[in-house]
Write a protein that holds these residues in place. Sequence first.
Motif, PDB file in Angstrom:
ATOM      1  N   LEU A  42       0.809  -1.214   0.000  1.00 39.03           N
ATOM      2  CA  LEU A  42       0.000   0.000   0.000  1.00 39.03           C
ATOM      3  C   LEU A  42       0.848   1.272   0.000  1.00 39.03           C
ATOM      4  O   LEU A  42       0.422   2.291  -0.533  1.00 39.03           O
ATOM      5  N   THR A  43       2.063   1.212   0.570  1.00 37.56           N
ATOM      6  CA  THR A  43       2.858   2.452   0.656  1.00 37.56           C
ATOM      7  C   THR A  43       3.089   3.031  -0.735  1.00 37.56           C
ATOM      8  O   THR A  43       2.934   4.221  -0.944  1.00 37.56           O
ATOM      9  N   GLY A  44       3.426   2.168  -1.689  1.00 38.66           N
ATOM     10  CA  GLY A  44       3.679   2.640  -3.047  1.00 38.66           C
ATOM     11  C   GLY A  44       2.415   3.182  -3.696  1.00 38.66           C
ATOM     12  O   GLY A  44       2.420   4.273  -4.267  1.00 38.66           O
ATOM     13  N   LEU A  45       1.310   2.422  -3.561  1.00 39.85           N
ATOM     14  CA  LEU A  45       0.040   2.838  -4.158  1.00 39.85           C
ATOM     15  C   LEU A  45      -0.430   4.164  -3.576  1.00 39.85           C
ATOM     16  O   LEU A  45      -0.849   5.071  -4.293  1.00 39.85           O
ATOM     17  N   LEU A  46      -0.323   4.262  -2.244  1.00 42.58           N
ATOM     18  CA  LEU A  46      -0.805   5.454  -1.554  1.00 42.58           C
ATOM     19  C   LEU A  46       0.074   6.650  -1.916  1.00 42.58           C
ATOM     20  O   LEU A  46      -0.424   7.753  -2.163  1.00 42.58           O
ATOM     21  N   SER A  47       1.378   6.389  -1.968  1.00 42.87           N
ATOM     22  CA  SER A  47       2.312   7.452  -2.315  1.00 42.87           C
ATOM     23  C   SER A  47       2.001   8.009  -3.701  1.00 42.87           C
ATOM     24  O   SER A  47       1.914   9.219  -3.913  1.00 42.87           O
TER      25      SER A  47
ATOM     26  N   ARG B  40      -2.449  20.869   0.424  1.00 41.21           N
ATOM     27  CA  ARG B  40      -1.650  20.746  -0.796  1.00 41.21           C
ATOM     28  C   ARG B  40      -0.166  20.547  -0.528  1.00 41.21           C
ATOM     29  O   ARG B  40       0.494  19.740  -1.169  1.00 41.21           O
ATOM     30  N   ASP B  41       0.348  21.303   0.437  1.00 42.73           N
ATOM     31  CA  ASP B  41       1.775  21.195   0.745  1.00 42.73           C
ATOM     32  C   ASP B  41       2.098  19.819   1.322  1.00 42.73           C
ATOM     33  O   ASP B  41       3.218  19.339   1.220  1.00 42.73           O
ATOM     34  N   LEU B  42       1.090  19.199   1.946  1.00 41.96           N
ATOM     35  CA  LEU B  42       1.330  17.929   2.625  1.00 41.96           C
ATOM     36  C   LEU B  42       1.295  16.737   1.661  1.00 41.96           C
ATOM     37  O   LEU B  42       1.979  15.747   1.896  1.00 41.96           O
ATOM     38  N   THR B  43       0.491  16.832   0.580  1.00 42.85           N
ATOM     39  CA  THR B  43       0.383  15.668  -0.312  1.00 42.85           C
ATOM     40  C   THR B  43       1.754  15.245  -0.830  1.00 42.85           C
ATOM     41  O   THR B  43       2.083  14.070  -0.820  1.00 42.85           O
ATOM     42  N   GLY B  44       2.558  16.225  -1.249  1.00 45.80           N
ATOM     43  CA  GLY B  44       3.887  15.918  -1.764  1.00 45.80           C
ATOM     44  C   GLY B  44       4.784  15.332  -0.692  1.00 45.80           C
ATOM     45  O   GLY B  44       5.443  14.310  -0.900  1.00 45.80           O
ATOM     46  N   LEU B  46       3.932  13.891   2.150  1.00 46.87           N
ATOM     47  CA  LEU B  46       3.439  12.598   2.612  1.00 46.87           C
ATOM     48  C   LEU B  46       3.742  11.520   1.577  1.00 46.87           C
ATOM     49  O   LEU B  46       4.164  10.413   1.920  1.00 46.87           O
ATOM     50  N   SER B  47       3.539  11.880   0.316  1.00 48.03           N
ATOM     51  CA  SER B  47       3.802  10.945  -0.771  1.00 48.03           C
ATOM     52  C   SER B  47       5.265  10.497  -0.756  1.00 48.03           C
ATOM     53  O   SER B  47       5.586   9.308  -0.807  1.00 48.03           O
ATOM     54  N   GLN B  48       6.161  11.476  -0.611  1.00 46.51           N
ATOM     55  CA  GLN B  48       7.601  11.215  -0.602  1.00 46.51           C
ATOM     56  C   GLN B  48       7.995  10.393   0.625  1.00 46.51           C
ATOM     57  O   GLN B  48       8.760   9.428   0.527  1.00 46.51           O
ATOM     58  N   SER B  49       7.416  10.791   1.756  1.00 48.36           N
ATOM     59  CA  SER B  49       7.733  10.138   3.017  1.00 48.36           C
ATOM     60  C   SER B  49       7.268   8.677   3.012  1.00 48.36           C
ATOM     61  O   SER B  49       7.961   7.794   3.521  1.00 48.36           O
ATOM     62  N   LEU B  50       6.091   8.429   2.420  1.00 50.19           N
ATOM     63  CA  LEU B  50       5.580   7.063   2.316  1.00 50.19           C
ATOM     64  C   LEU B  50       6.488   6.210   1.444  1.00 50.19           C
ATOM     65  O   LEU B  50       6.841   5.087   1.803  1.00 50.19           O
ATOM     66  N   ALA B  51       6.863   6.776   0.301  1.00 48.34           N
ATOM     67  CA  ALA B  51       7.714   6.028  -0.623  1.00 48.34           C
ATOM     68  C   ALA B  51       9.031   5.693   0.065  1.00 48.34           C
ATOM     69  O   ALA B  51       9.531   4.569  -0.020  1.00 48.34           O
ATOM     70  N   GLU B  52       9.584   6.685   0.790  1.00 47.24           N
ATOM     71  CA  GLU B  52      10.876   6.486   1.451  1.00 47.24           C
ATOM     72  C   GLU B  52      10.771   5.452   2.564  1.00 47.24           C
ATOM     73  O   GLU B  52      11.581   4.525   2.635  1.00 47.24           O
ATOM     74  N   ALA B  53       9.751   5.599   3.417  1.00 45.89           N
ATOM     75  CA  ALA B  53       9.586   4.656   4.520  1.00 45.89           C
ATOM     76  C   ALA B  53       9.375   3.239   3.973  1.00 45.89           C
ATOM     77  O   ALA B  53       9.901   2.270   4.511  1.00 45.89           O
ATOM     78  N   GLY B  54       8.619   3.149   2.891  1.00 43.05           N
ATOM     79  CA  GLY B  54       8.366   1.842   2.294  1.00 43.05           C
ATOM     80  C   GLY B  54       9.622   1.196   1.750  1.00 43.05           C
ATOM     81  O   GLY B  54       9.817  -0.010   1.846  1.00 43.05           O
TER      82      GLY B  54
END
Lengths: 204, 204
Positions: A42-47, B40-44, B46-54
Amino acid sequence: MASIDYPAPVKTLISHLKRLPGVGPKSAERIAIWLIQHGRDLTGLLSQSLAEAGEVVGECDICGFFSAAEEGCRICGAMDREMESLCIVEQPTDILLLERSGAFRGQYHVLRGKISPLDDVGPSDLRIAELVKRLEDSSYREVILALSADVEGEATANYLADMLGEKEGLRVSRLAHGISVGGGLESADELTLLRALEGRIGMG
Amino acid sequence: MASIDYPAPVKTLISHLKRLPGVGPKSAERIAIWLIQHGRDLTGLLSQSLAEAGEVVGECDICGFFSAAEEGCRICGAMDREMESLCIVEQPTDILLLERSGAFRGQYHVLRGKISPLDDVGPSDLRIAELVKRLEDSSYREVILALSADVEGEATANYLADMLGEKEGLRVSRLAHGISVGGGLESADELTLLRALEGRIGMG
């Protein structure tokens, strides 16, 4: 002695998740750990989905509803909707609530808020100039004010009714008090919204 | 007539958010809309942070705690921790709880679960082989079993105690059971009170 804590990327993720509405520090931690332990797929999809929604989704220049770059506006772009009534709402999400009631098939206009002096929101902060322009260019016969039944909503309705009352051949109405006083549209169920639309009352 | 709904990217985002623990359909919708309207500022981020954590966050091969690629393991990599005691926990998050209590400064070993026949989890599904290897290679003098005080936790503790009991010079202990500090007797159930009585400690 250095204290043991989550790795930096996890802490960053938690700090971002904490900013979401309804997500407290404990929930943010639970979500982050769950994602790392069980939600790898999900992390990739959500990201990706977050990045896309953040980039692609905007608002329609005409009605103010959400629109996605590829799709355009689903309301203004629809060919099968009635063109004589314009329903004015505070938020784009209000449109979905009204649509789900099935009682209205005309056009919409989103104000993006309501007049609220205490929050420093005046008429110029809302999409009222866009509304005036829109009414000049079109031949609507009725404007329905579907605003909150609270003080700010009523003030906004009265302001708009005064402004639009001068226009000849235009009926201005507001939702009946079927919606609960003091609450926004989101607190009403579909039937209440239907009744509120049916019982709309002329203003001047 | 086509029904009006959110643009596709918003619907996708909502469907992903709904899968998070503790996030229902309404919360998912609220979070998605909030992100698009105010975050809006958070989507980017959060997206980056999710990808990185994953991608970056994994588990330490030795203790099983979270580790990030660049940082390594904060526990096994620490030079200032005691090397004679090994505390065995079920989940990596349990380590943080124990660390916050400040009562233990030794090494940890995460099992990643507990023996639970009903859920089809046996000893071979846990990090027990890693534990055995670790005990062979090192000179720990005490193993503390900090497992849940439920049936599965006790079964796991008994299994490990039997297995480790044969090792000479190794003390095996488990956490005390008793009433919670700050709570009255009424906050403890009967079994907890029984254990608290059995484990009573002399006062001078």
